[in-house]
Scaffold this motif. Structure first.
Motif, PDB file in Angstrom:
ATOM      1  N   ALA A  50       0.651  -1.120   0.131  1.00 19.04           N
ATOM      2  CA  ALA A  50       0.316  -0.211  -0.047  1.00 19.04           C
ATOM      3  C   ALA A  50       1.017   1.163  -0.221  1.00 19.04           C
ATOM      4  N   GLN A  51       2.006   1.243   0.715  1.00 13.47           N
ATOM      5  CA  GLN A  51       2.732   2.262   0.798  1.00 13.47           C
ATOM      6  C   GLN A  51       3.500   2.543  -0.343  1.00 13.47           C
ATOM      7  N   VAL A  52       3.881   1.613  -1.381  1.00 20.12           N
ATOM      8  CA  VAL A  52       4.649   1.710  -2.642  1.00 20.12           C
ATOM      9  C   VAL A  52       3.583   2.534  -3.469  1.00 20.12           C
ATOM     10  N   LEU A  53       2.347   1.733  -3.495  1.00 19.92           N
ATOM     11  CA  LEU A  53       1.159   2.693  -4.625  1.00 19.92           C
ATOM     12  C   LEU A  53       0.662   3.779  -4.139  1.00 19.92           C
ATOM     13  N   GLN A  57      -0.381   8.577  -5.576  1.00 22.64           N
ATOM     14  CA  GLN A  57      -1.914   8.969  -5.427  1.00 22.64           C
ATOM     15  C   GLN A  57      -1.906  10.348  -6.208  1.00 22.64           C
ATOM     16  N   GLU A  58      -0.854  11.222  -5.996  1.00 24.43           N
ATOM     17  CA  GLU A  58      -1.229  12.559  -6.728  1.00 24.43           C
ATOM     18  C   GLU A  58      -0.802  12.501  -8.317  1.00 24.43           C
ATOM     19  N   GLN A  59      -0.052  11.309  -8.822  1.00 21.38           N
ATOM     20  CA  GLN A  59      -0.163  11.165 -10.263  1.00 21.38           C
ATOM     21  C   GLN A  59      -0.370   9.574 -10.617  1.00 21.38           C
ATOM     22  N   PRO A  60      -1.755   9.515 -10.482  1.00 17.58           N
ATOM     23  CA  PRO A  60      -2.251   8.073 -10.711  1.00 17.58           C
ATOM     24  C   PRO A  60      -2.152   7.563 -12.093  1.00 17.58           C
ATOM     25  N   HIS A  61      -2.156   8.758 -13.047  1.00 16.88           N
ATOM     26  CA  HIS A  61      -1.911   8.123 -14.522  1.00 16.88           C
ATOM     27  C   HIS A  61      -0.734   7.366 -14.906  1.00 16.88           C
ATOM     28  N   LEU A  62       0.327   7.360 -13.982  1.00 15.47           N
ATOM     29  CA  LEU A  62       1.525   6.891 -14.267  1.00 15.47           C
ATOM     30  C   LEU A  62       1.443   5.239 -14.225  1.00 15.47           C
ATOM     31  N   LEU A  63       0.169   4.776 -13.535  1.00 16.21           N
ATOM     32  CA  LEU A  63       0.037   3.442 -13.433  1.00 16.21           C
ATOM     33  C   LEU A  63      -0.793   2.842 -14.816  1.00 16.21           C
ATOM     34  N   ASP A  64      -1.406   3.935 -15.639  1.00 21.11           N
ATOM     35  CA  ASP A  64      -2.113   3.314 -16.773  1.00 21.11           C
ATOM     36  C   ASP A  64      -1.557   2.490 -17.525  1.00 21.11           C
ATOM     37  N   PRO A  65      -0.285   2.646 -18.041  1.00 19.20           N
ATOM     38  CA  PRO A  65       0.241   1.479 -19.105  1.00 19.20           C
ATOM     39  C   PRO A  65       0.290   0.147 -18.390  1.00 19.20           C
ATOM     40  N   HIS A  66       0.398   0.061 -17.098  1.00 22.32           N
ATOM     41  CA  HIS A  66       0.608  -1.257 -16.358  1.00 22.32           C
ATOM     42  C   HIS A  66      -0.893  -1.840 -15.594  1.00 22.32           C
ATOM     43  N   LEU A  67      -1.800  -0.984 -15.777  1.00 19.18           N
ATOM     44  CA  LEU A  67      -2.990  -1.376 -15.070  1.00 19.18           C
ATOM     45  C   LEU A  67      -3.386  -2.948 -15.553  1.00 19.18           C
ATOM     46  N   ILE A  98      -5.129  -0.417  -5.555  1.00 14.34           N
ATOM     47  CA  ILE A  98      -5.220   0.055  -6.962  1.00 14.34           C
ATOM     48  C   ILE A  98      -6.334   0.846  -7.300  1.00 14.34           C
ATOM     49  N   CYS A  99      -7.569   0.399  -6.856  1.00 16.07           N
ATOM     50  CA  CYS A  99      -8.674   0.961  -7.151  1.00 16.07           C
ATOM     51  C   CYS A  99      -8.756   2.546  -6.512  1.00 16.07           C
ATOM     52  N   LYS A 100      -8.133   2.457  -5.200  1.00 13.82           N
ATOM     53  CA  LYS A 100      -8.007   3.570  -4.349  1.00 13.82           C
ATOM     54  C   LYS A 100      -7.239   4.813  -5.103  1.00 13.82           C
ATOM     55  N   VAL A 101      -6.135   4.285  -5.420  1.00 10.04           N
ATOM     56  CA  VAL A 101      -5.014   5.324  -6.236  1.00 10.04           C
ATOM     57  C   VAL A 101      -5.702   5.766  -7.549  1.00 10.04           C
ATOM     58  N   ARG A 102      -6.141   4.827  -8.241  1.00 10.08           N
ATOM     59  CA  ARG A 102      -6.441   5.214  -9.653  1.00 10.08           C
ATOM     60  C   ARG A 102      -8.074   5.628  -9.908  1.00 10.08           C
ATOM     61  N   THR A 103      -8.773   5.393  -8.875  1.00  8.23           N
ATOM     62  CA  THR A 103     -10.236   5.623  -8.782  1.00  8.23           C
ATOM     63  C   THR A 103     -11.165   4.545  -9.549  1.00  8.23           C
ATOM     64  N   TYR A 104     -12.371   4.359  -9.133  1.00  8.65           N
ATOM     65  CA  TYR A 104     -13.028   3.148  -9.729  1.00  8.65           C
ATOM     66  C   TYR A 104     -13.425   3.435 -11.247  1.00  8.65           C
ATOM     67  N   LYS A 105     -13.556   4.856 -11.398  1.00  5.17           N
ATOM     68  CA  LYS A 105     -14.135   4.999 -12.733  1.00  5.17           C
ATOM     69  C   LYS A 105     -13.184   4.664 -13.858  1.00  5.17           C
ATOM     70  N   VAL A 106     -11.828   4.935 -13.457  1.00  6.59           N
ATOM     71  CA  VAL A 106     -10.948   4.397 -14.361  1.00  6.59           C
ATOM     72  C   VAL A 106     -10.768   2.939 -14.399  1.00  6.59           C
ATOM     73  N   LEU A 107     -10.708   2.509 -13.124  1.00  8.63           N
ATOM     74  CA  LEU A 107     -10.384   0.951 -13.173  1.00  8.63           C
ATOM     75  C   LEU A 107     -11.289   0.188 -13.803  1.00  8.63           C
ATOM     76  N   VAL A 108     -12.690   0.650 -13.728  1.00  8.75           N
ATOM     77  CA  VAL A 108     -13.642  -0.267 -13.990  1.00  8.75           C
ATOM     78  C   VAL A 108     -13.399  -0.462 -15.676  1.00  8.75           C
ATOM     79  N   LYS A 109     -12.795   0.194 -16.227  1.00  8.92           N
ATOM     80  CA  LYS A 109     -12.560   0.095 -17.665  1.00  8.92           C
ATOM     81  C   LYS A 109     -11.649  -1.177 -18.131  1.00  8.92           C
ATOM     82  N   PHE A 110     -10.642  -1.313 -17.109  1.00 13.51           N
ATOM     83  CA  PHE A 110      -9.991  -2.121 -17.349  1.00 13.51           C
ATOM     84  C   PHE A 110     -10.172  -3.812 -16.873  1.00 13.51           C
ATOM     85  N   MET A 111     -11.331  -3.766 -16.392  1.00 14.93           N
ATOM     86  CA  MET A 111     -11.942  -5.003 -15.769  1.00 14.93           C
ATOM     87  C   MET A 111     -12.358  -6.068 -16.819  1.00 14.93           C
ATOM     88  N   PRO A 112     -11.918  -7.373 -16.753  1.00  9.77           N
ATOM     89  CA  PRO A 112     -12.371  -8.205 -17.843  1.00  9.77           C
ATOM     90  C   PRO A 112     -14.122  -8.218 -17.885  1.00  9.77           C
TER      91      PRO A 112
END
Length: 1188
Positions: A50-53, A57-67, A98-112
């Motif tokens: 949790a500490q790493v992710l 929190q301030e720049q969550p878009h950096l996770l997008d390529p790896h989500l 991951i959901c908390k850092v990137r928000t559920y609205k973005v994460l749901v698009k990556f869910m199968p």
């Protein structure tokens, strides 16, 4: 070639800017090694993950390529049919982070969203227990996953025709009573019902799922009405224990659903929600959902459209605005389209009720509710015809009146900003709005002991920001001066940092968008986010910069006079006065002609805040105007004779009205002393009556308990004397003042009274002190010392109240005053100056004596204040006086005094002593008579700032080097014994390690240092301030092994002397703590064979004393000492084991009658005589004499 990004990294970019997700491999490895939540290491590993992710929190878009990769790995683990339940819950917890850092609205698009997952997720949700609070993340993610799965394009009824995934999970028991025999549609419906009714985090996700599920074309006809009816039924039955998830679900369905699907239910929903009366409750969460539902019902009733009548700004190029000359409008002028285009807008009756509810919500007590209502009004108004929208806007503007509460003002400002952003606030409204905007920008109302208005001023700045983005420059042009002045006034003079920053942002936006604010670019670069963040900088520096532009001067001054002079916060009133001083230098005519009369008129008010602020401001303005009069060439007069008379009469008027009595009198005293100081500095013409009234106020201020008022009065008195008391005809009055103050300094009933008079004596000018130098100096010397010290140096005539020995603050004040007198009188003028050795030596002797003050009370070592003041004073005098006045003895005593303070126990005192000692050694010109000066220059660095003087690990190694120099070692040892022998563990650690390191490196100095320890102990015998820590110091020193050579040297009397002094110190055993502390030192001496019998005899006495604590300590310490050093003592070796057993197994807390025989048995085993009490010994002697 250097990288420009790297070059500006430290200055221009935020320090915490990240460039890409660097910990990908580490996170993937953590996911691979997920343990069950029951495992002992799970919590630590999860915390690390949790500490790493959380860093992103301030720049969550950096996770997008790896989500996709992260989710794929987690979901692959979750899908395993044979996975342990605890491990699956762990995986869901990882997924939630991951959901908390990137928000559920973005994460749901990556869910199968394969159909095969629907059955799996549905079954897994069916197994969850809604009351298992530790696994709420599992339910949250499953509901989120379901929200994307229900969007599949197939008819839901087809999914029941066959089993999509024959899965092991279907064999699990169903916990939450959603039966698997039902159809999938029914099961999802029941799950939504279950989870929207749970008042936890999952209810909001269930509401999101409901919005996605019930708007499906194949579900809305079957379940939507049923679901809405179920919620309405639930809330009519129970309006107290409301399920927030159910309200959120209705709001979400109204947001995401199609208008034509929802229209049939709109009236029914509106009737239901208004009948629930949630807005009457204090529960803001209920009211917030209520507002969201009401506004969305309104939007369902109205067709989606953009109002054709709205204001169209056209192009918004910042570059064009900035390049155009100020005041030039844009090419595409704003157009108002008056005729309605297309079909006529039909407005249902329900809209009136919706708008009424939203207008009411603008007055709500909840911040979020007002925000929601403001946005709702903007959205609804955008779909209304012009006439009705105009009525709505008129209703919002009507809220901005003085009869409305502060919440309503805030709500209305937000609503107007939202309307302006959407182009719904037509320019003809600006004339009506701008005056109200000015009121909102300066809204500050007292409510009991607090002020309200901060949020209103903030929202008014938001309005200005919205106006800048909404209108063309030509439309705003008539109001530019008002808006720009208002924003700059808030940006520099608001009390709250968020309001200053909001105004600064709005001003910058206006400069960029409109381009017609006077001097906008210059000012906006100065009033940036950071510079307005510090209030003092805003008031005194930025306001002065803005005042150089004439167009802003008057608004700034007027605001200070009307709003800030009478502000409720004293700190703001003080800053206002200082700001007016600076603005007076810019606009003296306006200040003299307009502002001063206004301030004088306001002094008649009963409002104490206003009176306080006015008096402060008048003092500063008078000083500024007089300084301009002196500099002007040709001469200019700003203060007329009439004005000077009014300023003269001011204080007398206050005295006649008894303004200096009671609680409000304290405030008046503080501002009056400041006023007197400024008038004196300004050399204002003052009548004798006026000066007498000023002196009377100062006399009353000197004896108040408030230290700030006393300090201000002393400052004012010094300036008053320098300006008005230098006339020859004042000789008698001056003498009377000095005699009165000397008598006041003798007061021994209240410490603060003495402090006031002593401080006043210290600021007397040279021409007043010189005739009375001897009396003033004797008084200050006497009051710089404790009663006992004063007796010893022969400074006390009459016997003083014994309580004054606790008055360390008064003695500190006296030391400072004495130093000021030395500086004021100086060293020229024979017997009436300090060039006379008698006077100079008396001061030095007094300050050296003050270095020895160690008064204690319930606040601790309060003597430290006196010692610190004495050190500062000695340093100033020694470095400024003629070198020939300094004697060798005085310089040596000062240097060793500083050195001793630099190794004592209080950090602050130690830091000051160390710094001053270092500066004294390296002072240029060189201080004469410093012994071993060249060696001291080698030990101490030339740059005093290179050492962290407050940190023991930096200072003790330096000062322990001085132990090699016999001239300084004794006093340094005295200080070290106090530090090593006290209770602070860290200080003991650093001080003792530095000392032992020196002793091991310089063994030849050990005999000399040991003899000095004996001398210190002997000189301070029974002085508990020194001997208490000395007992612990001896224990640590002898136990360290660094002085073994001295202990075992039979020709060296160190051990015998310490034993003798310890006996003398604890003689009588009256002090429990001292007796118990001495035991350790006695036991350390057991390692000296020649003393062992005497020490064992002494310890056997301790074992028979009446204090239980002493007996227990003696037994424990003796056991340890014999176990360590038993072989070198004269105890028979055969008895040693028995002695140790007896010591450890005896209960020494037993009554004395039972303990003493056991003690005597111990004595026989140790082959020493058992101790006998004094009475018993006398009786035995008498019996022996009788036998003879």
């Amino acid at each position: 070639m250097s990288n420009p990004v790297e070059d500006c990294k430290d200055e221009d970019l935020p320090a915490n800017t990240l460039e890409h997700f660097t910990e990908l491999q580490q996170v993937l490895e953590m996911i691979e090694n997920i343990k069950s939540i029951a495992a002992g290491t799970f919590e630590r590993e999860f915390e690390q993950y949790a500490q790493v992710l959380s860093r992103y929190q301030e720049q969550p878009h950096l996770l997008d390529p790896h989500l996709e990769e992260l989710l794929g790995k987690l979901l692959q683990k979750i899908r395993k049919p044979d996975l342990d339940t605890g491990e699956r819950h762990g995986a869901f917890k990882y997924l939630y982070i991951i959901c908390k850092v990137r928000t559920y609205k973005v994460l749901v698009k990556f869910m199968p969203h394969e159909l095969s997952d629907l059955e799996f997720v549905l079954d897994l949700l069916g197994q969850q227990d809604p009351k298992a609070f530790e696994q709420w993340e599992t339910r949250y993610i499953l509901l989120l996953w379901m929200s994307i799965l229900v969007l599949n394009p197939f008819h839901m009824s087809r999914l029941d025709a066959y089993d999509t995934t024959p899965n092991a999970t279907t064999n699990c028991s169903v916990i939450n009573h959603v039966q698997s025999k039902n159809t999938k549609m029914e099961r999802i419906f029941e799950l939504i019902q279950l989870y929207v009714s749970s008042n936890d985090t999952c209810s909001s996700m269930a509401a999101y799922l409901a919005a996605k599920y019930f708007i499906r074309s194949d579900i809305k006809d079957l379940y939507l009405e049923r679901f809405l009816d179920w919620i309405m039924q639930q809330h009519q039955a129970d309006t107290v224990n409301v399920k927030f998830g159910q309200l959120a679900a209705v709001a979400a369905i109204l947001k995401h659903g199609k208008r034509e699907d929802l229209l049939p239910y709109a009236d029914k929903l509106l009737q239901w929600i208004t009948s629930c009366q949630y807005k009457d409750d204090n529960d803001f969460l209920k009211y917030k959902n209520y507002v969201k539902i009401v506004q969305r019902i309104g939007l369902v009733h109205l067709k989606p459209r953009i109002a054709s009548w709205r204001y169209k700004r056209g192009t918004r190029s910042l570059a064009n605005n900035l390049s155009q000359a100020a005041g030039a409008g844009g090419e595409s002028a704003a157009m108002e389209v008056s005729p309605e285009e297309g079909e006529e807008i039909i407005v249902p009756d329900a809209i009136e009720e919706v708008i009424e509810e939203l207008l009411q919500a603008l007055r709500s007590g909840g911040n979020d509710i007002r925000w929601s209502a403001a946005k709702g009004l903007g959205r609804v108004t955008n779909r209304l015809p012009k006439e009705l929208a105009d009525e709505v806007i008129g209703s919002v503007i009507d809220i901005l009146n003085p009869l409305e509460p502060h919440e309503a003002w805030h709500g209305a400002c937000l609503a107007l900003a939202e309307l302006a952003k959407r182009g719904l606030l037509l320019p003809h409204r600006l004339e009506e709005l701008v005056p109200l905007l000015m009121q909102a920008l300066f809204y500050d109302e007292m409510k009991g002991y607090m002020s309200v208005g901060q949020h209103i001023r903030d929202s008014a700045c938001y309005m200005c920001w919205a106006f800048a983005r909404a209108y063309n420059p030509d439309d705003v042009k008539p109001f530019v001066h008002k808006i720009s002045s208002g924003l700059l006034t808030v940006a520099v003079f608001d009390r709250e940092v968020n309001c200053r920053r909001a105004a600064s942002a709005a001003f910058q936006e206006s400069v960029g968008r409109l381009g017609n604010f006077p001097f906008g670019i210059e000012i906006s670069t100065t009033t940036d986010f950071y510079s307005v963040g510090i209030r003092q900088n805003s008031y005194l520096n930025i306001s002065d910069y803005i005042a150089q532009f004439e167009v802003y001067r008057e608004p700034l001054i007027s605001h200070l006079v009307q709003h800030k002079v009478n502000h409720w916060d004293p700190a703001i009133r003080e800053l206002t006065a200082k700001a007016l001083y600076k603005l007076s230098l810019r606009e003296p005519e306006y200040i003299a002609a307009v502002v001063l009369p206004q301030l004088l008129a306001k002094t008649d008010t009963i409002d104490i805040n206003c009176r306080h602020g006015c008096v402060l401001a008048m003092g500063e303005i008078t000083l500024a105007l007089r300084s301009l009069e002196k500099k002007s060439d040709p001469p200019v007069t700003y203060l007329s004779n009439q004005r000077i008379v009014e300023l003269n009469e001011l204080i007398k008027t206050f005295m006649n009205k008894n303004c200096y009595r009671g609680m409000s009198g304290e405030l008046m005293k503080s501002c009056t002393t400041n006023y007197i100081k400024n008038c004196s500095l300004a050399k204002l013409e003052a009548t004798p009556e006026c000066v007498a009234s000023w002196q009377k106020v100062i006399d009353s201020c000197l004896i108040t308990k408030s230290s700030s008022i006393r300090d201000s009065a002393v400052e004012a008195f010094g300036e008053l004397c320098a300006t008005y008391y230098c006339m020859d005809f004042r000789h008698q009055e001056n003498e009377a003042i000095i005699n009165a103050y000397l008598m006041g300094a003798e007061n021994d009933l209240e410490e603060h009274i003495r402090m006031g008079y002593i401080a006043a004596l210290g600021v007397l000018p040279s021409f007043m002190i010189r005739p009375h130098l001897s009396a003033v100096m004797d008084s200050l010397v006497k009051h710089s010392l404790t009663p006992l010290q004063a007796v010893l140096v022969g400074e006390v005539g009459d016997r003083e109240n014994i309580q004054t020995y606790r008055w360390s603050e008064a003695r500190t004040e006296s030391v400072r005053a004495l130093t000021k007198v030395v500086k004021t009188v100086g060293y020229g003028g024979g017997i009436h100056s300090f060039a006379h050795p008698t006077n100079f030596n008396k001061v030095i002797k007094c300050l050296l004596k003050a270095l020895d003050e160690y008064t204690l009370d319930n606040r601790g070592d309060i003597g430290a204040w006196v010692r610190e003041a004495a050190m500062t004073s000695l340093y100033e005098i020694v470095t400024q006086c003629p070198p020939d006045l300094l004697t060798s003895d005085h310089v040596h005593q000062i240097v060793v005094g500083f050195m001793q303070q630099a190794v004592e126990k209080i950090d602050r005192t130690r830091g000051l002593g160390g710094r001053l000692c270092c500066q004294l050694i390296h002072h240029q010109p060189r201080i004469p008579h410093i012994r071993e000066h060249s060696k001291l220059l080698e030990i101490f660095p030339a740059d005093a700032d290179s050492v962290l003087w407050l940190f023991a690990d930096h200072t003790f190694p330096l000062f322990c080097e001085l132990l090699a120099l016999p001239d300084y070692s004794k006093r340094v040892l005295l200080g070290l014994s106090a530090s090593i022998g006290q209770l602070t563990e860290s200080l003991i650690k650093y001080a003792s390690s530095a000392l032992f390191q020196f002793l091991r490196s310089n063994p030849e100095t050990v005999p000399r240092l040991c003899s000095e320890v004996v001398q210190i102990f002997e000189e301070h015998l029974l002085n508990e301030r020194v001997t208490y820590p000395m007992l612990s110091f001896l224990d640590i020193l002898i136990g360290s092994g660094t002085v073994e050579s001295v202990l075992h040297d039979e020709s060296n009397p160190f051990a015998e002397d310490i034993f003798r002094l310890l006996n003398l110190e604890v003689k009588g055993y009256k002090k429990l703590y001292k007796t118990a502390s001495s035991i350790s030192a006695f036991c350390q001496l057991l390692q000296v064979p020649r003393l062992s019998r005497r020490i064992l005899s002494k310890l056997s006495v301790f074992l028979g004393l009446q204090h239980v604590h002493v007996r227990k300590t003696a037994a424990t310490k003796l056991y340890e000492a014999l176990a360590l050093h038993g072989d070198v003592t004269e105890v028979p070796e055969d008895n040693l084991d028995e002695i140790l057993t007896l010591l450890s197994e005896t209960d020494w807390t037993m009554p004395l009658v039972e303990v003493r025989p056991l003690r005597n048995q111990l004595c026989h085993l140790m082959d020493i005589k058992p101790p006998v009490s004094g009475a018993a010994a006398a009786a035995a002697l008498q019996h022996a004499n009788a036998d003879k």
